[in-house]
Design a protein around this motif. Sequence first.
Motif, PDB file in Angstrom:
ATOM      1  N   TYR B 174       0.844  -1.191   0.000  1.00  0.00           N
ATOM      2  CA  TYR B 174       0.000   0.000   0.000  1.00  0.00           C
ATOM      3  C   TYR B 174       0.884   1.247   0.000  1.00  0.00           C
ATOM      4  N   GLY B 175       0.595   2.170  -0.901  1.00  0.00           N
ATOM      5  CA  GLY B 175       1.383   3.392  -0.981  1.00  0.00           C
ATOM      6  C   GLY B 175       0.473   4.607  -1.044  1.00  0.00           C
ATOM      7  N   PHE B 176       0.843   5.650  -0.344  1.00  0.00           N
ATOM      8  CA  PHE B 176      -0.009   6.843  -0.255  1.00  0.00           C
ATOM      9  C   PHE B 176       0.804   8.117  -0.473  1.00  0.00           C
ATOM     10  N   LYS B 177       0.346   8.908  -1.447  1.00  0.00           N
ATOM     11  CA  LYS B 177       0.859  10.270  -1.644  1.00  0.00           C
ATOM     12  C   LYS B 177      -0.226  11.225  -1.200  1.00  0.00           C
ATOM     13  N   PRO B 178       0.027  12.070  -0.209  1.00  0.00           N
ATOM     14  CA  PRO B 178      -1.025  12.996   0.246  1.00  0.00           C
ATOM     15  C   PRO B 178      -1.248  14.120  -0.757  1.00  0.00           C
ATOM     16  N   SER B 194       7.105  22.138  -6.740  1.00  0.00           N
ATOM     17  CA  SER B 194       5.658  22.324  -6.898  1.00  0.00           C
ATOM     18  C   SER B 194       4.951  20.989  -7.171  1.00  0.00           C
ATOM     19  N   LEU B 195       5.712  19.912  -7.287  1.00  0.00           N
ATOM     20  CA  LEU B 195       5.139  18.588  -7.534  1.00  0.00           C
ATOM     21  C   LEU B 195       5.407  17.608  -6.379  1.00  0.00           C
ATOM     22  N   ASP B 196       6.467  17.855  -5.610  1.00  0.00           N
ATOM     23  CA  ASP B 196       6.907  16.915  -4.568  1.00  0.00           C
ATOM     24  C   ASP B 196       5.903  16.758  -3.431  1.00  0.00           C
ATOM     25  N   ALA B 197       5.771  15.523  -2.961  1.00  0.00           N
ATOM     26  CA  ALA B 197       5.063  15.256  -1.707  1.00  0.00           C
ATOM     27  C   ALA B 197       5.801  14.124  -0.990  1.00  0.00           C
ATOM     28  N   ALA B 394      -1.898  17.655 -10.471  1.00  0.00           N
ATOM     29  CA  ALA B 394      -3.107  18.240  -9.889  1.00  0.00           C
ATOM     30  C   ALA B 394      -3.064  18.277  -8.362  1.00  0.00           C
ATOM     31  N   GLY B 395      -1.970  17.795  -7.747  1.00  0.00           N
ATOM     32  CA  GLY B 395      -1.843  17.860  -6.282  1.00  0.00           C
ATOM     33  C   GLY B 395      -2.830  16.987  -5.533  1.00  0.00           C
ATOM     34  N   LEU B 396      -3.287  15.894  -6.144  1.00  0.00           N
ATOM     35  CA  LEU B 396      -4.335  15.053  -5.553  1.00  0.00           C
ATOM     36  C   LEU B 396      -3.775  14.071  -4.517  1.00  0.00           C
ATOM     37  N   PRO B 397      -4.605  13.676  -3.542  1.00  0.00           N
ATOM     38  CA  PRO B 397      -4.231  12.546  -2.697  1.00  0.00           C
ATOM     39  C   PRO B 397      -4.410  11.261  -3.515  1.00  0.00           C
ATOM     40  N   CYS B 398      -3.414  10.382  -3.470  1.00  0.00           N
ATOM     41  CA  CYS B 398      -3.431   9.164  -4.302  1.00  0.00           C
ATOM     42  C   CYS B 398      -3.023   7.964  -3.466  1.00  0.00           C
ATOM     43  N   LEU B 399      -3.687   6.876  -3.718  1.00  0.00           N
ATOM     44  CA  LEU B 399      -3.460   5.658  -2.950  1.00  0.00           C
ATOM     45  C   LEU B 399      -3.281   4.521  -3.931  1.00  0.00           C
ATOM     46  N   SER B 400      -2.221   3.741  -3.745  1.00  0.00           N
ATOM     47  CA  SER B 400      -2.069   2.513  -4.541  1.00  0.00           C
ATOM     48  C   SER B 400      -2.343   1.332  -3.630  1.00  0.00           C
TER      49      SER B 400
END
Lengths: 439, 439
Positions: B174-178, B194-197, B394-400
């Motif tokens: 499980y991987g999460f980018k806020p 401007s892209l890093d999280a 787009a700066g979205l929260p993303c979950l794999s």
Amino acid sequence: MAAGDVSAMELANVALKLAADQTVLNAIVSLDPEIVRQQAEASDVRRKSGNLLSEIDGVCIAVKDNFWTKDYPTTACSNAAPVYPENVDSSVVEKLRSAGAIIFAKTNMHEWAYGATNGTSSIGPTRNPHNVEHITGGSSGGSAALVAAGIVPAALGSDTGGSVRIPSGACGIYGFKPSYGRASRHGVLPLSWSLDAPGLMATTLHDLELLLPYFIGADQADGTTIHSKPYTAGKTIEHPKLVNLVGAGLERSEEVNATLNHALQQVQAFAEVNTGEIPDLGSYFAAWEAILHAEATSFHAEQLANDPSGYSAITRSHLEAGKLLSATELLKAQQLRTEFCRAIDELLKNADALVLPTLPVTAPKLGEDWQEFGNLRVTSQDSMTWFCWLGNLAGLPCLSIPCGLSHAGLPVGMMLMGRAGDDEKLFNAARQLDLAINP
Amino acid sequence: MAAGDVSAMELANVALKLAADQTVLNAIVSLDPEIVRQQAEASDVRRKSGNLLSEIDGVCIAVKDNFWTKDYPTTACSNAAPVYPENVDSSVVEKLRSAGAIIFAKTNMHEWAYGATNGTSSIGPTRNPHNVEHITGGSSGGSAALVAAGIVPAALGSDTGGSVRIPSGACGIYGFKPSYGRASRHGVLPLSWSLDAPGLMATTLHDLELLLPYFIGADQADGTTIHSKPYTAGKTIEHPKLVNLVGAGLERSEEVNATLNHALQQVQAFAEVNTGEIPDLGSYFAAWEAILHAEATSFHAEQLANDPSGYSAITRSHLEAGKLLSATELLKAQQLRTEFCRAIDELLKNADALVLPTLPVTAPKLGEDWQEFGNLRVTSQDSMTWFCWLGNLAGLPCLSIPCGLSHAGLPVGMMLMGRAGDDEKLFNAARQLDLAINP
């Protein structure tokens, strides 16, 4: 009009007569008396039938020639500008028109708003009503001249590095640039989209305030305004806290400085005036310039590639120079901008407004290329934006109010800058100050 | 540990043993067993005295080698990287450490995070625990390998175009980018600001959720987070609405597509699944690339000018290429980004999450430079970021989340992307889905 002493038609006819008498100012690009009279007549009909649209119904407002207006073409005073569709109003013009305002004329401006003297224009330079041998400053010089000459009580301009405040200061009227994102730019030809704001000019502070509800507010067509609340005047701040900015990069002529200090003395009985500095102003100025040039060049890229012949040589050279900026230089400028906003926030933490002169000098003479002040020799162009760019780089609400005349009878302006987004507070702080300075 | 079955020290020793047994993965840059045991001992002391710092007290967490950690140097797996001050934790590491987490090791990564294969690194490529002849993907490949191999239950990574989600997908965890601005990047060496999280990886969705309160939140040292609220889990969305993205630019292998569709069938009883498209994806991808290259080059400009010798040839060529971008090209990219955000907003208006595979292919073999899928031939590098960059632009929260295995036994991931800023909602929507897909 409200007292029944005069009709909208009578006022419009006076304005038309004054405009015809003062062509020496060269302030007007398009004006059709018939179109003005039609609007005045409609307003008078509404007044008679008790159907006034607002308290500004019937008031003549002049419009800088980079705002779309449905009655006139839009040229940006450039031979390279396509004449934009008539029949369409910019959002701000539409809002004022819906409140019953009479859209009076399209006004002279610096070509594409890319300059602050109003010396470069497809119809020639604008002249200052206080002395026609002097410039109005720009780029909204025609709008300022019409207001300062008493032809119309108010006008629209746009402001990327001071283009509303500069001619307001130079012509002795009130000029207001809102916070970035509080008023719509839809239908206003851009110069630099991250710095541009539409702006208002008027004869008195009260007149400016009357117009604000029909100027500020969200517009779906301009994404930067979607969080803009409607303007709601607040309680006057009786003891405003001011920070008088001084230091390197903020030099001004002795006469301007003395006039500003005299004005500040008028408010010392009730206002708290401290001094403040901003270090490294030179690098922030460079950031403003880089952002301005890159964005302007980006907007004009296609026209410049297809047919550059319509641009004046000076505007074209600015646009060509913008091509040489690299992405990393622009990023550096954008980072400096963030840093600058933080420094300004810090200064405004314990203050209601920052204070500067609007200009470091009074209006230069026509054809005068250099200004000397504070042991500096600066181009007239750079002297015009000298203080004003700060407000654009940080997106602040800024107000220029008259604060005296030079020995030669030329106006000096005081600039007040408030916290980004809180335009209401700036006016609440300014009311009392203006009353003391311009009783 | 809570049941008293095992101590933090025992778990840490197991992790140390597993790490020592699995050096073939090449996942670790720095690990000092003594430092790990000191932290475990302190946790056990707290537990015995009833002074646990949080429910994650005593849990081992691995950290990508671009986060400052006070116990180890920070190399970004580059010979050009100055070894950043030990003795200082990045904000996120500090927050986890303050909750009692054991900072276990610094993990292998793609040099400077400037690539998505983990094939370029000062300590050599990382290997996939599912098959060591395959890559982990990157750039947070070492962190993913440690979690996927069961050495640690969780790890930190960073994500500029998928660097957390790519190895999570490729390694079956499980991987999460806020959302951009929800978690602090202070002390994380930037790739493209401007892209890093920063991001989290874990063995289960529940473990990810346990970590979120110690990961999300405002940090004065990272201005982009100042409006970030603390993480507060919400009610599970029982009937989540999903938009399954398809169309040009979103091609994937048949096997990946079938696995994703199979997973979506598992949720059809309770979830609403519609399909959606994004036109002009190619120009948005170009915008992401331009912003990435310009910002990366800007960050490295000084080092590149002073001593480029430490960079690998490929990283150096990326950085040199970034110099050639013009300011107007970058502005165009920034404008396309705004347009893209609007298109994504529109898709998310009536949906809780957008759905894509995490990767269009399963983990490529080491040394395999090209991937073929959907009648395309794409570099392995580009196949890794194929879908993931959308979430960064787009700066979205993303979950794999894992959603099955290929015939060859390699993991396939499903990516869920939520509305920018509403990371809580993404997890509320994901819980029920995960339960159905991974019962």
